[in-house]
Every structure is written in structure tokens, then in C-alpha cells.
Design an enzyme around this catalytic site. Structure first.
Site, PDB file in Angstrom:
ATOM      1  N   GLY A 159       0.847  -1.202   0.000  1.00 14.58           N
ATOM      2  CA  GLY A 159       0.000   0.000   0.000  1.00 14.58           C
ATOM      3  C   GLY A 159       0.872   1.238   0.000  1.00 14.58           C
ATOM      4  NE  ARG A 168      -5.327  -1.983  -7.672  1.00 17.53           N
ATOM      5  CZ  ARG A 168      -6.559  -1.939  -7.205  1.00 17.53           C
ATOM      6  NH1 ARG A 168      -7.315  -3.007  -7.242  1.00 17.53           N
ATOM      7  NH2 ARG A 168      -7.041  -0.833  -6.672  1.00 17.53           N
ATOM      8  CG  ASP A 199      -4.569   1.725  19.495  1.00 20.26           C
ATOM      9  OD1 ASP A 199      -4.448   2.949  19.322  1.00 20.26           O
ATOM     10  OD2 ASP A 199      -5.566   1.211  20.037  1.00 20.26           O
ATOM     11  CG  HIS A 200      -2.859   6.185  15.410  1.00 21.80           C
ATOM     12  ND1 HIS A 200      -3.948   5.631  14.791  1.00 21.80           N
ATOM     13  CD2 HIS A 200      -3.244   7.398  15.813  1.00 21.80           C
ATOM     14  CE1 HIS A 200      -4.949   6.481  14.827  1.00 21.80           C
ATOM     15  NE2 HIS A 200      -4.551   7.561  15.437  1.00 21.80           N
ATOM     16  CG  HIS A 225      -7.714   4.751  18.954  1.00 22.50           C
ATOM     17  ND1 HIS A 225      -6.647   4.015  18.521  1.00 22.50           N
ATOM     18  CD2 HIS A 225      -8.353   5.186  17.833  1.00 22.50           C
ATOM     19  CE1 HIS A 225      -6.623   4.018  17.192  1.00 22.50           C
ATOM     20  NE2 HIS A 225      -7.656   4.715  16.755  1.00 22.50           N
ATOM     21  CE  LYS A 243     -15.004  10.215  12.049  1.00 21.75           C
ATOM     22  NZ  LYS A 243     -13.623  10.695  12.194  1.00 21.75           N
ATOM     23  CE  LYS A 303      -6.368  17.444  15.860  1.00 25.86           C
ATOM     24  NZ  LYS A 303      -6.646  16.023  15.791  1.00 25.86           N
TER      25      LYS A 303
HETATM   26  P1  NAD Z   1      -5.304   4.282   0.781  1.00 26.66           P
HETATM   27  O1  NAD Z   1      -6.584   3.906   0.135  1.00 26.66           O
HETATM   28  O2  NAD Z   1      -4.845   5.687   0.676  1.00 26.66           O
HETATM   29  O3  NAD Z   1      -4.135   3.371   0.187  1.00 26.66           O
HETATM   30  C1  NAD Z   1      -4.311   2.025  -0.104  1.00 26.66           C
HETATM   31  C2  NAD Z   1      -3.096   1.468  -0.803  1.00 26.66           C
HETATM   32  O4  NAD Z   1      -3.362   0.107  -1.156  1.00 26.66           O
HETATM   33  C3  NAD Z   1      -2.688   2.169  -2.102  1.00 26.66           C
HETATM   34  O5  NAD Z   1      -1.281   2.180  -2.189  1.00 26.66           O
HETATM   35  C4  NAD Z   1      -3.258   1.233  -3.189  1.00 26.66           C
HETATM   36  O6  NAD Z   1      -2.530   1.285  -4.403  1.00 26.66           O
HETATM   37  C5  NAD Z   1      -3.026  -0.095  -2.547  1.00 26.66           C
HETATM   38  N1  NAD Z   1      -3.887  -1.145  -3.090  1.00 26.66           N
HETATM   39  C6  NAD Z   1      -5.243  -1.181  -3.131  1.00 26.66           C
HETATM   40  N2  NAD Z   1      -5.654  -2.343  -3.699  1.00 26.66           N
HETATM   41  C7  NAD Z   1      -4.529  -3.051  -3.999  1.00 26.66           C
HETATM   42  C8  NAD Z   1      -4.278  -4.318  -4.571  1.00 26.66           C
HETATM   43  N3  NAD Z   1      -5.279  -5.127  -4.957  1.00 26.66           N
HETATM   44  N4  NAD Z   1      -3.000  -4.720  -4.700  1.00 26.66           N
HETATM   45  C9  NAD Z   1      -1.981  -3.949  -4.297  1.00 26.66           C
HETATM   46  N5  NAD Z   1      -2.148  -2.733  -3.750  1.00 26.66           N
HETATM   47  C10 NAD Z   1      -3.412  -2.284  -3.612  1.00 26.66           C
HETATM   48  O7  NAD Z   1      -5.418   3.805   2.295  1.00 26.66           O
HETATM   49  P2  NAD Z   1      -4.676   4.418   3.585  1.00 26.66           P
HETATM   50  O8  NAD Z   1      -5.414   5.625   4.055  1.00 26.66           O
HETATM   51  O9  NAD Z   1      -3.228   4.577   3.296  1.00 26.66           O
HETATM   52  O10 NAD Z   1      -4.940   3.304   4.694  1.00 26.66           O
HETATM   53  C11 NAD Z   1      -4.251   2.060   4.706  1.00 26.66           C
HETATM   54  C12 NAD Z   1      -4.558   1.327   5.996  1.00 26.66           C
HETATM   55  O11 NAD Z   1      -4.130   2.099   7.098  1.00 26.66           O
HETATM   56  C13 NAD Z   1      -6.047   1.057   6.237  1.00 26.66           C
HETATM   57  O12 NAD Z   1      -6.175  -0.170   6.908  1.00 26.66           O
HETATM   58  C14 NAD Z   1      -6.453   2.189   7.154  1.00 26.66           C
HETATM   59  O13 NAD Z   1      -7.576   1.835   7.954  1.00 26.66           O
HETATM   60  C15 NAD Z   1      -5.211   2.324   7.990  1.00 26.66           C
HETATM   61  N6  NAD Z   1      -5.043   3.642   8.591  1.00 26.66           N
HETATM   62  C16 NAD Z   1      -4.843   4.748   7.810  1.00 26.66           C
HETATM   63  C17 NAD Z   1      -4.643   5.985   8.404  1.00 26.66           C
HETATM   64  C18 NAD Z   1      -4.369   7.225   7.578  1.00 26.66           C
HETATM   65  O14 NAD Z   1      -4.031   8.247   8.181  1.00 26.66           O
HETATM   66  N7  NAD Z   1      -4.488   7.165   6.274  1.00 26.66           N
HETATM   67  C19 NAD Z   1      -4.667   6.096   9.806  1.00 26.66           C
HETATM   68  C20 NAD Z   1      -4.876   4.952  10.577  1.00 26.66           C
HETATM   69  C21 NAD Z   1      -5.052   3.734   9.961  1.00 26.66           C
END
Ligand code: NAD
Length: 508
Positions: free
Chosen positions: A24, A57, A188-189, A251, A351, A356
Site C-alpha cells: 500500500g 497495484r 494502535d497509533h 484507542h 466527530k 479537537k
Molecule cells: P489508501 O486507500 O490511501 O491506500 C491504499 C493502498 O493500497 C494504495 O497504495 C493502493 O494502491 C493499494 N492497493 C489497493 N488495492 C490493492 C491491490 N489489490 N494490490 C496492491 N495494492 C493495492 O489507504 P490508507 O489511508 O493509506 O490506509 C491504509 C490502511 O491504514 C487502512 O487499513 C487504514 O484503515 C489504515 N489507517 C490509515 C490511516 C491514515 O491516516 N491514512 C490512519 C490509521 C489507519
């Protein structure tokens, strides 16, 4: 024998040589948090040897990926020192995680990078992807040999860990085919936040607090995590989650456990986790009709935030017009053990609230007899306020003689703010968590038992709420939340300490 915090370091195998594979790597989390955190660790000289393989991807040449890493570091930190050297450790591999046939080439590539950088077969797999992929990726990592390494292998997994106890069990089963519990780092950030980590130190490094930290001296504890943002573009995810699953199960319950646990016999991962688990085991389970006595749900309506009109939750993109999803939850959590019997832990999160802020208020019991009446009101109770975010600090609310007065008492506040002294050096939460993972310290990651107990607790609440359609929306955007949350405390003779009145004074 004296225990020091440093002793925890004795329990970790510090090996800062690793191949980090981020699944990702073109996503929001990787760009906003992971790359800047890795850069800070790199610039502090924390790594011995390392390389990162970004997996996502879309197809993209290596230099385009390196440029995106550079951009995210510069936009997060504005820093360019050693950046070229840093990004030279990054590689990109296009790979669809749902395509079983492409894991073979990912393995070949990982082995080559490992060999090239002499990474000793140490591997961290970071799943920064949608949760439905967590289980299948873990299974493939095993079946396609990516976990057959000569060094350590660790899996870092983002929230949400399951949707309820059943799905969490299923996910855990899939993960455990490839990784032992000790190799799983469930993020768990909140556990990366400086002041959440400080709870343990405030409690166990001060002789003045621990003797009072029980039902004889504490009347109630309040934990608030309020957000001003709405659901934004996360409507699809949030519809199946809600505040209960998105915030409370993880959290908020983690903060309850840290506040309530017994002193561990040692500061090791296992000892701390087992004390936290004992708190979860002592949670009073609420189900059926009791749920609405202990918990309140809310959903935001339209309103004004910073003088701008904002829509109600049901009008947000990808949200059902009749949605029954809660964007606010408040509750009374009881821990039925010797230390906490009778002390309510009030928790609330939501929310589109007015401010905040994440804060913990420990309210001590009133003194047995009040000799010092203030001019108009009774003495304030002593409070210990732990400011988690956006300010970081501690405030102790005491009563002292009013200057110049006769024997009138007034409230005084002793404040310590992290911002003044330590801000420059305070690492970001993800940086600390990544560092811990590389050092093999899983203390600030959630153990499966904690996850399972917490889901079991939350599932009973959501089961009850799913039965009935709530009268939503029931709070105005930009307000303090639904009135029912105030009534929850009023019936016990308490009130929420308004978070805005508890600001910590910034040390200059
Ligand atoms: P996002 O949608 O921005 O990114 C998803 C990533 O997965 C992208 O790089 C995409 O290309 C890749 N992807 C999707 N389908 C794919 C596939 N079939 N094969 C390969 N790669 C694929 O999501 P995000 O916001 O970065 O979140 C990712 C995880 O982190 C989630 O579980 C989310 O709950 C968790 N999270 C995110 C945040 C945040 O601040 N963004 C905070 C806490 C937790």
C-alpha cells in the site's frame, strides 16, 4: 531492586538491519506517516542497514516511486538533508495483492534486495492497505515463501483488526498461519502518542499518585477524544464502522487499560500486556437493555464550524440517507476488581464536535470535610489532567490560599507542557512505533487477547444498537455532542469537565 524504564531495553533484540516491505506504498498512510517517520529515523542514524520495497497495484518506475517518497518527506517535514541518500534505499514493485501468481516474483525481488543490502534475512511486512487484504496477504507471504527467511520476520498490521470478534478471530487465524503472536505488531497509533506512553510513567514513577490510584481516592475518570472533522471522504468505511468500532474498541479501551492496570512486576512486553489483559477481563459486560443505561450514541446533524456551514452525516458522500451509524459514543465503563470497584470510567468520542482534543481527567474524591469555603461555591475537587493532543502535558488542579484573602481557598493549577521543552525532540507516533518494531519491542502494540476481550465487550453494545433505529441526527455539528451524554453522568452526580476549560499553560 529498582526498576528503570531502560530495563525494558534488556528485553528486546535490537537489530536495526531490515528489509521493510510496505504493502500500500502509494496510499495516504504511507505518504503522510510512514515515509516521513522512516526518514526521521534514518537521519537520526537509527538504522544499521535497511531497504524499503514499496508494493502497490499501479505500475510505476523506481525513480517515480523514489520521487514520491522525496515529495512526501519534504511536504511533511520540509527537510531535504541526506534525502537523496535516503531515497536510494527505496524500491518499487507493482503487485496486485489479490493476484496469487505474482507473489513469486515479489519473493525473488525481495531476496535480491536482501542480498544486495546485506539485510541478514530480517523482514518487516507493513500492511498499509484496506483490511480485507490483511488475511490473504499473510497467507500468501507464507505459502509463497516470503516469510522463509534466516533472520526475524514481523508483520505490522493497521486498524481495523476485524469488524467484530468473529471476523477478528478469522483474521487472526489467517495471520497466525504465517506469524507467531510475538511476530505480530498490531498498530494502535494512540499507543505511539507521547502522553499515552507517559501514563505508565506518571503512575509508576511517582510516589504521590500510586497510593491514591484506587476507589478510595478517585471518584471517576473521564477520557475524551473529540474531533472537529467530519467523516470526510471515508464515508464508505465509516458506514460499516462507526465511532464504537473506529475509536472505542481500540484507542479508548487501550487508554482505559493503561489507566487501570496494576503495576507490572517488570517493564517487559509480556508483563505489561498481561496486566492490561487483566483489566479487560474485569470489564463489566453490558448487554441487552442495560446497554442504553451505560452507553449513549449520537450522529451529527448540520451546523456551523469556523463560521462555515457543514452538512449532516447523512448528507456526506457515500453515506446512506437513513444511516443508523453513530458518529459519537459516550459510555460508562466499570472495572469490577478490587482496585476499581465503584469507580466509573466515562469515555466519549465523536466527530464534528466543537473542539479537537484528547484528554484524560482523573477526578479525586472530595475531602472528608470542607473547612475552606470559596466565596460562592464549594471547593473544587483535585484533578489530574493528562493532555494527550493537540497539547501534550499534565495539569494538577489543587486548592490553595487566595492571595490577600483571609482563609479563602481557590483553585491553582500546576502545569507541565511537553511543547515548550521537548517539542523539538518529540518523535511522531509512527516513528516511535516503527522504531519499536525494528527493535522487537511489541509493548506498545496490541496483543490478540486485548483485541479479543475488547471486541467481546463492544459486540454486545453494537448488537443492541443494531436492533433499533436511533433518532438521528441528535447533535448539531460544532456542539459538544448529544445531551444524553451529559445525563449519563448527571444521574451519577457527576458532569463532564469541559475540555476547553482544562487547557494546559504552555511553558515558555
Ligand atoms: P489508501 O486507500 O490511501 O491506500 C491504499 C493502498 O493500497 C494504495 O497504495 C493502493 O494502491 C493499494 N492497493 C489497493 N488495492 C490493492 C491491490 N489489490 N494490490 C496492491 N495494492 C493495492 O489507504 P490508507 O489511508 O493509506 O490506509 C491504509 C490502511 O491504514 C487502512 O487499513 C487504514 O484503515 C489504515 N489507517 C490509515 C490511516 C491514515 O491516516 N491514512 C490512519 C490509521 C489507519
Amino acid at each position: 531492586m529498582h526498576q528503570t524504564l531502560e530495563m525494558r531495553a534488556l528485553n528486546v533484540e535490537e537489530n536495526m538491519t531490515s528489509l521493510i516491505m510496505i504493502f500500500g506504498a502509494t496510499g495516504d498512510l504511507a505518504k503522510r506517516k510512514l515515509f516521513p517517520s522512516l526518514y526521521r529515523l534514518y537521519n537520526k542514524g537509527k538504522f544499521h542497514k535497511f531497504a524499503v520495497i514499496g508494493v502497490a497495484r499501479k505500475s510505476m518506475p523506481n525513480d517515480a516511486f523514489q520521487a514520491s517518497v522525496r515529495d512526501s518527506v519534504v511536504s511533511a517535514l520540509g527537510n531535504k538533508e541526506n534525502i537523496d541518500e535516503f531515497i536510494s534505499h527505496f524500491y518499487y514493485q507493482p503487485h496486485d495483492v489479490s493476484d496469487s501468481s505474482s507473489y513469486g516474483s515479489l519473493k525473488t525481488f525481495a531476496d535480491q534486495i536482501d542480498e544486495h543490502h546485506k539485510l541478514e534475512g530480517n523482514r518487516i511486512f507493513y500492511l498499509a492497505m484496506a483490511p480485507e487484504f490483511f488475511g490473504p496477504i499473510a497467507l500468501h507471504l507464507k505459502s509463497d515463501g516470503l516469510t522463509d527467511v534466516s533472520g526475524y520476520k514481523r508483520l505490522v498490521i493497521e486498524k481495523p483488526f476485524g469488524h467484530d470478534l468473529e471476523s477478528a478471530k478469522e483474521l487472526n487465524k489467517q495471520i497466525r498461519t504465517a506469524f507467531s503472536e510475538k511476530e505480530v505488531y498490531r498498530i494502535d497509533h494512540y499507543l505511539g502518542k507521547e502522553m499515552v506512553r507517559n501514563i505508565e510513567v506518571i503512575r509508576f514513577a511517582n510516589a504521590i499518585f500510586e497510593p491514591l490510584w484506587n476507589n478510595r481516592y478517585i471518584s471517576n475518570i473521564q477520557i475524551t477524544s473529540s474531533e472537529t472533522l467530519g467523516v470526510e471522504e471515508r464515508g464508505r468505511y465509516y458506514e460499516s464502522s462507526g465511532a464504537l468500532r473506529d475509536m472505542l474498541q481500540n484507542h479508548m479501551m487501550q487508554m482505559v487499560a493503561l489507566l487501570a492496570m496494576e503495576p507490572p512486576i517488570r517493564l517487559t512486553t509480556d508483563e505489561i500486556r498481561s496486566e492490561k489483559v487483566r483489566v479487560f477481563r474485569a470489564l463489566r459486560s453490558v448487554e441487552g437493555d442495560e446497554v442504553n443505561e451505560y452507553f449513549v450514541r449520537g450522529q451529527y446533524g448540520e451546523g456551523e464550524m469556523d463560521e462555515n456551514s457543514v452538512p449532516k452525516y447523512r448528507d456526506e458522500p457515500m453515506v446512506d440517507k437513513e444511516s443508523n451509524t453513530e458518529t459519537y459514543v459516550a459510555g460508562k465503563v466499570m472495572i469490577d476488581n478490587f482496585r476499581w470497584a465503584g469507580v466509573p470510567f466515562y469515555i466519549r468520542t465523536g466527530k464534528r464536535l466543537k473542539v479537537k482534543s484528547t484528554k484524560i481527567v482523573i477526578q479525586f474524591k472530595d475531602i472528608p470535610m470542607n473547612l475552606y469555603y470559596q466565596t460562592e461555591k464549594m471547593l473544587n475537587p483535585n484533578l489530574l489532567v493528562i493532555h494527550i493532543q493537540p497539547e501534550e502535558g499534565i495539569t494538577l488542579h489543587l486548592n490553595a490560599k487566595k492571595a490577600g484573602g483571609h482563609l479563602d481557598a481557590q483553585e491553582v493549577r500546576l502545569s507541565f507542557a511537553n511543547t515548550g521543552i521537548h517539542a523539538m525532540n518529540t518523535p511522531e507516533g509512527y516513528e516511535k512505533l516503527l522504531y519499536d518494531c525494528m527493535r522487537g519491542d511489541a509493548t506498545n502494540f496490541t496483543h490478540w487477547d486485548e483485541v479479543a476481550y475488547s471486541w467481546a465487550f463492544v459486540d454486545k453494545i453494537s448488537a443492541e444498537w443494531q436492533k433499533t433505529k436511533a433518532d438521528f441526527p441528535n447533535y448539531v455539528s460544532g456542539s459538544k455532542g448529544p445531551d444524553a451524554a451529559d445525563k449519563l453522568l448527571e444521574k451519577d452526580g457527576f458532569f463532564w469537565w469541559p475540555v476547553t476549560d482544562l487547557e494546559v499553560d504552555i511553558c515558555k
